[in-house]
Design an enzyme around this catalytic site. Structure first.
Site, PDB file in Angstrom:
ATOM      1  N   ASP A 186       0.627  -1.280   0.059  1.00  0.00           N
ATOM      2  CA  ASP A 186       0.000  -0.010   0.089  1.00  0.00           C
ATOM      3  C   ASP A 186       0.862   1.173  -0.044  1.00  0.00           C
ATOM      4  O   ASP A 186       0.310   2.340  -0.043  1.00  0.00           O
ATOM      5  CB  ASP A 186      -1.077  -0.032   0.951  1.00  0.00           C
ATOM      6  CG  ASP A 186      -0.234  -0.042   2.415  1.00  0.00           C
ATOM      7  OD1 ASP A 186       0.991   0.076   2.675  1.00  0.00           O
ATOM      8  OD2 ASP A 186      -1.076   0.114   3.540  1.00  0.00           O
ATOM      9  N   SER A 187       2.280   1.090   0.001  1.00  0.00           N
ATOM     10  CA  SER A 187       3.041   2.315  -0.169  1.00  0.00           C
ATOM     11  C   SER A 187       2.929   2.525  -1.491  1.00  0.00           C
ATOM     12  O   SER A 187       3.173   3.878  -1.865  1.00  0.00           O
ATOM     13  CB  SER A 187       4.405   1.796   0.014  1.00  0.00           C
ATOM     14  OG  SER A 187       4.911   0.821  -0.871  1.00  0.00           O
ATOM     15  N   ASP A 222      -1.149  -6.302  -0.107  1.00  0.00           N
ATOM     16  CA  ASP A 222      -1.573  -5.541   0.871  1.00  0.00           C
ATOM     17  C   ASP A 222      -3.004  -5.090   1.177  1.00  0.00           C
ATOM     18  O   ASP A 222      -3.632  -4.585   0.199  1.00  0.00           O
ATOM     19  CB  ASP A 222      -0.760  -4.062   1.052  1.00  0.00           C
ATOM     20  CG  ASP A 222       0.428  -4.171   2.069  1.00  0.00           C
ATOM     21  OD1 ASP A 222       0.444  -4.953   3.088  1.00  0.00           O
ATOM     22  OD2 ASP A 222       1.058  -3.115   2.025  1.00  0.00           O
ATOM     23  N   LYS A 233      -1.266  -9.295   2.831  1.00  0.00           N
ATOM     24  CA  LYS A 233      -0.675  -9.025   4.041  1.00  0.00           C
ATOM     25  C   LYS A 233      -1.292  -8.053   4.884  1.00  0.00           C
ATOM     26  O   LYS A 233      -1.985  -7.320   4.269  1.00  0.00           O
ATOM     27  CB  LYS A 233       0.758  -8.068   3.557  1.00  0.00           C
ATOM     28  CG  LYS A 233       1.482  -7.817   4.677  1.00  0.00           C
ATOM     29  CD  LYS A 233       2.838  -7.248   4.342  1.00  0.00           C
ATOM     30  CE  LYS A 233       3.147  -6.173   3.778  1.00  0.00           C
ATOM     31  NZ  LYS A 233       2.686  -4.766   4.551  1.00  0.00           N
ATOM     32  N   GLU A 242      -1.231  -5.444   8.514  1.00  0.00           N
ATOM     33  CA  GLU A 242      -0.463  -4.929   9.633  1.00  0.00           C
ATOM     34  C   GLU A 242      -0.985  -5.344  10.928  1.00  0.00           C
ATOM     35  O   GLU A 242      -2.110  -5.126  11.093  1.00  0.00           O
ATOM     36  CB  GLU A 242      -0.455  -3.554   9.379  1.00  0.00           C
ATOM     37  CG  GLU A 242       0.606  -3.031   7.965  1.00  0.00           C
ATOM     38  CD  GLU A 242       0.843  -1.566   7.923  1.00  0.00           C
ATOM     39  OE1 GLU A 242       0.398  -0.877   8.841  1.00  0.00           O
ATOM     40  OE2 GLU A 242       1.206  -1.230   6.772  1.00  0.00           O
ATOM     41  N   GLU A 277       9.603  -4.454  10.121  1.00  0.00           N
ATOM     42  CA  GLU A 277      10.026  -2.897   9.542  1.00  0.00           C
ATOM     43  C   GLU A 277      10.455  -2.048  10.758  1.00  0.00           C
ATOM     44  O   GLU A 277      10.051  -1.786  11.622  1.00  0.00           O
ATOM     45  CB  GLU A 277       8.694  -2.282   8.873  1.00  0.00           C
ATOM     46  CG  GLU A 277       9.084  -0.945   8.299  1.00  0.00           C
ATOM     47  CD  GLU A 277       7.984  -0.410   7.373  1.00  0.00           C
ATOM     48  OE1 GLU A 277       7.116  -1.131   6.964  1.00  0.00           O
ATOM     49  OE2 GLU A 277       8.267   0.731   6.897  1.00  0.00           O
TER      50      GLU A 277
END
Ligand code: KIV
Length: 291
Positions: A49-50, A88, A118, A120, A187
């Site tokens: 999602d970056s 993501d 993915k 978080e 991270e």
């Protein structure tokens, strides 16, 4: 270079099986052409999602939507043939409940044909991770600095630099491993903590700013290519793509301005050999207007 002895696309269990066997190589990818190149060298590609920051110019990943992830996810799946593609789940698409997470993750899997998603979060996402895995959705976890929580962290802050932070982050990694995640991204964390977590859990750790202690590495592709204007301390620039792009665009602009482009080799001729009227504004039409 990563070797792919299998003729099929890698799947989540193939990545898990690489722990303590060989380093896992991965990059983010958001579009088909670069995915095709990275596919030759990477075990998995993350449609991170970056992309909200890198491709769309947002300040954080918070505004990214499920539809954006699906559009880019589809492109990457079309471009890459061997690597596992992980997409993501964006902020707001999975935190509410395991069933909401399942509905949205199933949509991502169906509409992109990716092999995993993915999420978080550590302990707080353990129940959801188990729920998805039990229903056929492989989950990569992500602990340490979790950028979707930037508004709670108060910035993109390195984690685990004081020992009092270690237990919570280590418990996060243990919780998602126990819940069935096939790998976990660590991270922006201090190296000794990454060492500890990598030794403690049975699934691969994928580091981004978490040292070479991790079982694999990931970077944002545009950062390592030298395309992003600002990068975190942990990024090594393996290329100078922004400079190459600027030089090419400058050369193009100069050629257009100097009427050197398009040249004869770029122009379509008539099939029957007839000459067309020269285009308005061309050197030839200006000449014939004068005569
Ligand atoms: O979105 C992303 O690019 C990521 C990587 C930083 C792991 O989650």
């Amino acid at each position: 270079m990563s070797l792919h002895p299998l003729s099929r696309r890698l799947m989540a269990p193939d990545i898990t099986a690489m722990k303590r066997v060989k380093p896992i190589i991965s990059l983010t990818s958001y579009h088909a052409h670069t995915a095709a190149i990275a596919d030759k060298y990477c075990d998995f590609l993350l449609v991170g999602d970056s992309l909200g920051m890198v491709m769309h110019g947002y300040e954080t990943t918070v505004p990214v939507t499920l539809d954006m992830m699906i559009v880019h996810g589809r492109a990457v799946v079309r471009g890459a043939k061997k690597a596992l593609i992980v997409v993501d789940m964006p902020f707001g698409s999975y935190e509410e409940s395991p069933s909401v997470a399942f509905r949205n993750a199933a949509r991502v899997m169906k509409e992109t044909d990716c092999g995993a998603v993915k999420l978080e979060g550590g302990q707080r996402m353990a129940e959801t991770t188990r729920y998805l895995v039990d229903r056929g959705i492989p989950v990569m976890a992500h602990v340490g600095l979790t950028p979707q929580s930037i508004n709670v962290f108060g910035g993109f802050k390195t984690q685990g630099r004081t020992r009092d932070q270690w237990a919570a982050i280590e418990n996060d990694a243990r919780a998602v491993a126990e819940a069935g995640a096939f790998a976990v991204v660590l991270e922006a964390m201090a190296e000794p903590l990454a060492v500890r977590i990598t030794d403690a859990i049975p699934i691969p750790t994928i580091g981004i700013g978490a040292s070479s202690a991790c079982d694999g590495q990931i970077l944002v592709m545009e950062d390592m290519l030298g395309l992003s204007p600002r990068v975190p301390k942990f990024v090594k620039k393996f290329g100078a793509v922004a400079i190459a792009i600027e030089e090419a665009i400058q050369a193009y602009a100069e050629d257009v301005r100097g009427r050197r482009f398009p040249g004869e080799e770029h122009v379509y001729t008539m099939k029957d050999g007839a000459e067309a009227d020269p285009p308005q504004g061309s050197a030839q039409s200006r000449k014939s207007r004068k005569s």
